[in-house]
Scaffold this motif. Structure first.
Motif, mmCIF file in Angstrom:
data_model
loop_
_atom_site.group_PDB
_atom_site.id
_atom_site.type_symbol
_atom_site.label_atom_id
_atom_site.label_comp_id
_atom_site.label_asym_id
_atom_site.label_seq_id
_atom_site.Cartn_x
_atom_site.Cartn_y
_atom_site.Cartn_z
ATOM 1 N N GLN A 244 15.572 -16.917 -39.567
ATOM 2 C CA GLN A 244 15.459 -18.335 -39.226
ATOM 3 C C GLN A 244 14.170 -18.936 -39.769
ATOM 4 N N ALA A 245 13.169 -18.060 -39.994
ATOM 5 C CA ALA A 245 11.909 -18.539 -40.558
ATOM 6 C C ALA A 245 11.977 -18.548 -42.084
ATOM 7 N N SER A 246 12.378 -17.387 -42.660
ATOM 8 C CA SER A 246 12.522 -17.299 -44.115
ATOM 9 C C SER A 246 13.283 -16.038 -44.486
ATOM 10 N N VAL A 247 13.945 -16.092 -45.629
ATOM 11 C CA VAL A 247 14.708 -14.932 -46.115
ATOM 12 C C VAL A 247 13.763 -13.786 -46.461
ATOM 13 N N ALA A 248 12.633 -14.122 -47.054
ATOM 14 C CA ALA A 248 11.664 -13.088 -47.442
ATOM 15 C C ALA A 248 11.174 -12.319 -46.217
ATOM 16 N N LEU A 249 10.871 -13.043 -45.147
ATOM 17 C CA LEU A 249 10.416 -12.395 -43.917
ATOM 18 C C LEU A 249 11.517 -11.494 -43.339
ATOM 19 N N ALA A 250 12.759 -11.949 -43.448
ATOM 20 C CA ALA A 250 13.879 -11.152 -42.948
ATOM 21 C C ALA A 250 13.973 -9.826 -43.699
ATOM 22 N N PHE A 251 13.755 -9.854 -45.031
ATOM 23 C CA PHE A 251 13.781 -8.625 -45.822
ATOM 24 C C PHE A 251 12.653 -7.685 -45.415
ATOM 25 N N VAL B 106 18.574 -5.526 -35.668
ATOM 26 C CA VAL B 106 19.462 -6.635 -36.033
ATOM 27 C C VAL B 106 18.950 -7.943 -35.426
ATOM 28 N N GLY B 107 18.541 -7.876 -34.152
ATOM 29 C CA GLY B 107 18.016 -9.072 -33.498
ATOM 30 C C GLY B 107 16.764 -9.599 -34.170
ATOM 31 N N LEU B 108 15.849 -8.687 -34.532
ATOM 32 C CA LEU B 108 14.604 -9.107 -35.191
ATOM 33 C C LEU B 108 14.866 -9.697 -36.573
ATOM 34 N N VAL B 109 15.802 -9.102 -37.300
ATOM 35 C CA VAL B 109 16.118 -9.617 -38.639
ATOM 36 C C VAL B 109 16.727 -11.016 -38.539
ATOM 37 N N VAL B 110 17.611 -11.222 -37.566
ATOM 38 C CA VAL B 110 18.222 -12.543 -37.378
ATOM 39 C C VAL B 110 17.153 -13.582 -37.038
ATOM 40 N N LEU B 111 16.235 -13.212 -36.145
ATOM 41 C CA LEU B 111 15.155 -14.139 -35.794
ATOM 42 C C LEU B 111 14.259 -14.435 -36.993
ATOM 43 N N ALA B 112 13.947 -13.360 -37.773
ATOM 44 C CA ALA B 112 13.088 -13.553 -38.943
ATOM 45 C C ALA B 112 13.768 -14.418 -39.994
ATOM 46 N N VAL C 247 11.046 -7.568 -42.473
ATOM 47 C CA VAL C 247 11.335 -7.059 -41.132
ATOM 48 C C VAL C 247 12.438 -6.009 -41.200
ATOM 49 N N GLY C 248 13.463 -6.272 -42.006
ATOM 50 C CA GLY C 248 14.552 -5.311 -42.162
ATOM 51 C C GLY C 248 14.068 -3.990 -42.733
ATOM 52 N N ALA C 249 13.179 -4.040 -43.708
ATOM 53 C CA ALA C 249 12.634 -2.820 -44.319
ATOM 54 C C ALA C 249 11.824 -2.019 -43.306
ATOM 55 N N VAL C 250 11.017 -2.726 -42.504
ATOM 56 C CA VAL C 250 10.211 -2.045 -41.484
ATOM 57 C C VAL C 250 11.112 -1.407 -40.429
ATOM 58 N N CYS C 251 12.138 -2.117 -40.015
ATOM 59 C CA CYS C 251 13.066 -1.581 -39.011
ATOM 60 C C CYS C 251 13.821 -0.370 -39.552
ATOM 61 N N LEU C 252 14.239 -0.451 -40.816
ATOM 62 C CA LEU C 252 14.927 0.682 -41.432
ATOM 63 C C LEU C 252 14.025 1.903 -41.478
ATOM 64 N N LEU C 253 12.755 1.685 -41.798
ATOM 65 C CA LEU C 253 11.793 2.786 -41.817
ATOM 66 C C LEU C 253 11.668 3.411 -40.433
ATOM 67 N N GLY C 254 11.660 2.573 -39.394
ATOM 68 C CA GLY C 254 11.573 3.092 -38.036
ATOM 69 C C GLY C 254 12.769 3.947 -37.661
#
Length: 277
Positions: free
Chosen positions: A216-223, A208-214, A225-232
């Protein structure tokens, strides 16, 4: 109790060593998860379209719930049997393949379906007890019975894989073995569940923290990062399922044959099954 925890934790770590030496075992929980999602999608679409539960619980809803539980349990038990079958080969010094595990499960299909029917019946009853419309005492009883059922059936899959017997006899064998392995059974399950529960909680918070930080840079990056975190997080669940399967295979194998697998030579597994005084 501390001795049991220490001994069981050694066995869990040895089980992890087995998994590291044969990572193909993690494929079985992956296939199980994908098949379970397919079953859920198959039932979800008609249930939502027909609004089966819109008017509360009905006879039709109970029947659909039972069939859903039966199909779900059949899938999960099949792949658990495949995992344990492959783990048994590894514990005996072999080098199992995905095909070996699936063959072991296919050879026990009738017993798997029989046990799935029993598990589905118990699942429906437990869900009825734990329903939100019941009072606290009834829900508490349902939770307690659910825990007892989980412990009592922990070794059913190794029994089904290893012995040519029916589901009822497999349940009886699991309960009999529980009396000899209850400490390792309980501590192993709780220990693995607690450890991975904590890891998953931490992983979700970090995600959640990484997605929120991402974001702030861009929505695409947030998606991304979220996909990678979900995979983890999903990989943690897969690892936990594989580890639990190996642990159950080890408990069953030693409880029945008293043979110590090579990976467990440095543990105190032999003292886990000393005659009760």
């Amino acid at each position: 109790m501390f001795d049991k925890f220490s001994r069981s934790w050694e066995m869990v770590k040895a089980s992890a060593a087995v998994l590291r030496s044969d990572r193909e075992l993690m494929l079985f929980p992956v296939l199980s998860g994908l098949a379970t999602l397919l079953v859920m999608a198959t039932f979800a679409l008609p249930v939502l379209a027909l609004k089966l539960f819109s008017g509360g619980l009905s006879v039709g809803g109970v029947l659909v719930g039972f069939v859903f539980y039966f199909c779900t349990y059949s899938v999960i038990i099949f792949f658990n049997c495949a995992l344990v079958g492959a783990a048994m080969i590894r514990l005996e010094g072999g080098d199992p393949t995905l095909s070996d595990g699936l063959s072991a499960a296919r050879s026990r299909l009738r017993a798997i379906f029989g046990y799935a029917a029993i598990a589905a019946t118990v699942g429906v009853l437990l869900q009825a007890l734990k329903g939100k419309d019941n009072n606290f005492i009834v829900r508490l009883i349902g939770s307690g019975l659910g825990l007892a059922w989980t412990l009592a059936t922990f070794l059913v899959v190794p029994v089904l894989v290893s012995r040519d017997i029916g589901p009822v006899d497999a349940l009886k064998q699991s309960v009999t073995l529980l009396k000899r392995t209850w400490g390792e059974n309980a501590v192993g399950q709780v220990g693995i569940g607690a450890a991975f529960g904590l890891l998953t909680f931490v992983a979700v918070l970090l995600s959640v923290g990484l997605v929120v930080l991402a974001a702030q840079a861009s929505v695409a990056l947030a998606f991304v990062v979220g996909a990678v975190c979900l995979l983890g997080v999903l990989l943690l669940a897969v690892y936990q399922a594989a580890l639990t399967g190996i642990y159950s295979a080890v408990l069953y194998r030693y409880a029945v044959s008293h043979e110590v697998p090579e990976a467990f030579r440095g543990t105190d597994i032999a003292t886990a099954f000393l005659p009760k005084r």
